[in-house]
Design an enzyme around this catalytic site. Structure first.
Site, PDB file in Angstrom:
ATOM      1  N   HIS A 207     -16.806   5.464  40.222  1.00 55.95           N
ATOM      2  CA  HIS A 207     -16.503   4.212  39.918  1.00 55.95           C
ATOM      3  C   HIS A 207     -16.603   3.243  41.028  1.00 55.95           C
ATOM      4  O   HIS A 207     -16.675   1.999  41.172  1.00 55.95           O
ATOM      5  CB  HIS A 207     -14.970   4.284  39.428  1.00 55.95           C
TER       6      HIS A 207
ATOM      7  N   ASP B  49     -20.646   1.104  27.714  1.00 57.77           N
ATOM      8  CA  ASP B  49     -20.176   1.446  29.219  1.00 57.77           C
ATOM      9  C   ASP B  49     -18.688   1.659  28.920  1.00 57.77           C
ATOM     10  O   ASP B  49     -18.093   0.954  28.578  1.00 57.77           O
ATOM     11  CB  ASP B  49     -20.458   0.077  30.045  1.00 57.77           C
TER      12      ASP B  49
ATOM     13  N   LYS C 166     -17.468   7.059  34.018  1.00 52.21           N
ATOM     14  CA  LYS C 166     -17.261   6.621  35.477  1.00 52.21           C
ATOM     15  C   LYS C 166     -16.077   7.825  35.916  1.00 52.21           C
ATOM     16  O   LYS C 166     -15.012   7.788  35.342  1.00 52.21           O
ATOM     17  CB  LYS C 166     -16.920   5.496  36.070  1.00 52.21           C
TER      18      LYS C 166
ATOM     19  N   TYR D 188     -10.523   3.385  31.882  1.00 47.53           N
ATOM     20  CA  TYR D 188     -10.178   1.954  30.779  1.00 47.53           C
ATOM     21  C   TYR D 188      -9.487   2.488  29.898  1.00 47.53           C
ATOM     22  O   TYR D 188      -9.008   2.074  28.972  1.00 47.53           O
ATOM     23  CB  TYR D 188     -11.570   1.650  30.221  1.00 47.53           C
TER      24      TYR D 188
END
Ligand SMILES: NC(=O)c1ccc[n+]([C@@H]2O[C@H](COP(=O)([O-])OP(=O)(O)OC[C@H]3O[C@@H](n4cnc5c(N)ncnc54)[C@H](OP(=O)(O)O)[C@@H]3O)[C@@H](O)[C@H]2O)c1
Length: 274
Positions: free
Chosen positions: A111, A48, A78, A53
């Site tokens: 997201h 994931d 996402k 990120y």
């Protein structure tokens, strides 16, 4: 049939998704590459990530060096809030794929339910699904109202809703909505970000079962039929978190854990997002 690390559930569009994966939020650079490599080595197949990120490139690097064929992997990314909207989502997906150095994502998620944007974003997600850039599309942090709103505008039901879940945050309404409409629930922060691993109830159960608190929490997710994505960059913990397929929580233990629900969020609470 009992679950294993290589067990997959079937999403509402027929795509198969592993029941346990590695979360990567907060892991970047060499630590991220090493964590993903270790996870893949011991049998994780779901990774994931998210553009937010900042580690898609690292995930791509780890995957490529793993020797595992692309079809056996399940990679989620996402679209971040700032990229929501129709054109910008199409573009953002292309950029994620470029960073990952992949031709497609197994799952692409919105997201966060950004007000005023999420319906246009969903239209782009559907196009990404149809063009094969994403094998499945879904949402994250969508509560029942947000899902209702989407259903009013689109016939395409999200395959997955990734939400914060733990015995301390059971999200009854959102989970019930997803179950009724064939949306697979995926549990993020299943270890409460490490913040309730010393909880005495969890500790007592773990001791009784001869397991770690993290393993008890992951089993709770799996036994609720949630896909779980615990994050760790520590090899020993990555192994520990996957070593959850040779025991079960007895019904009594699940009941005890369910009793811990107190709407406790460690991430933003999307409930009041209009
Ligand atoms: N869609 C969203 O909005 C959203 C939001 C949050 C998270 N997520 C996804 O969900 C994943 C998991 O959530 P999360 O990272 O927030 O939290 P989490 O998985 O609940 O907990 C991670 C924390 O627990 C520690 N930990 C991991 N395994 C452990 C073990 N066996 N024993 C003791 N401590 C342990 C980790 O530290 P070490 O790394 O040092 O081991 C880290 O501090 C994320 O990484 C991300 O992929 C999605």
């Amino acid at each position: 049939m009992s679950l294993r690390l290589d067990s997959r559930i079937v999403l509402n569009n027929g795509v198969k998704m592993p029941v346990l994966g590695l979360g990567t939020a907060g892991a970047e650079g060499k630590r991220c590459v090493a964590a993903v490599r270790e996870a893949l080595r011991i049998g994780y197949r779901l990774i994931d990530t998210a553009s937010a990120y900042g580690n898609e490139k690292d995930v791509g690097t780890a995957v490529r060096g793993s020797g595992i064929s692309r079809e056996d992997l399940f990679v989620t990314s996402k679209v971040r809030n700032g990229d929501q909207g129709y054109e910008s989502t199409l573009r953002a997906c292309g950029e994620s794929l470029r960073r990952l150095r992949m031709d497609y994502l197994d799952l692409y998620l919105i997201h966060w339910p950004v007000p005023g944007k999420r319906l246009q974003t969903w239209r782009a997600m559907v196009e990404l699904l149809e063009s094969g850039k994403a094998r499945a599309i879904g949402v994250s942090n969508f509560m029942a109202d947000h899902l209702e709103g989407l259903a009013r505008e689109s016939a395409i039901v999200p395959a997955v809703n990734q939400i914060e879940l733990s015995p301390f945050l059971r999200q009854g309404e959102a989970v019930a909505y997803c179950r009724r409409h064939g949306v697979q629930v995926e549990a993020y922060s299943p270890l409460t970000r490490g913040r309730r691993l010393k909880d005495p109830t969890i500790g007592a159960l773990a001791e009784k079962l001869g397991r770690s608190p993290a393993q008890v929490l992951i089993r709770w997710s799996l036994q609720n039929a949630f896909v779980a994505i615990p994050k760790s960059v520590v090899a020993e913990r990555i192994r520990e978190n996957a070593d959850v397929f040779n025991f079960e929580l007895p019904a009594e233990a699940v009941k005890t854990l369910d009793g811990l629900d107190q709407d406790l969020h460690f991430d933003w609470d999307p409930t009041d997002v209009p």
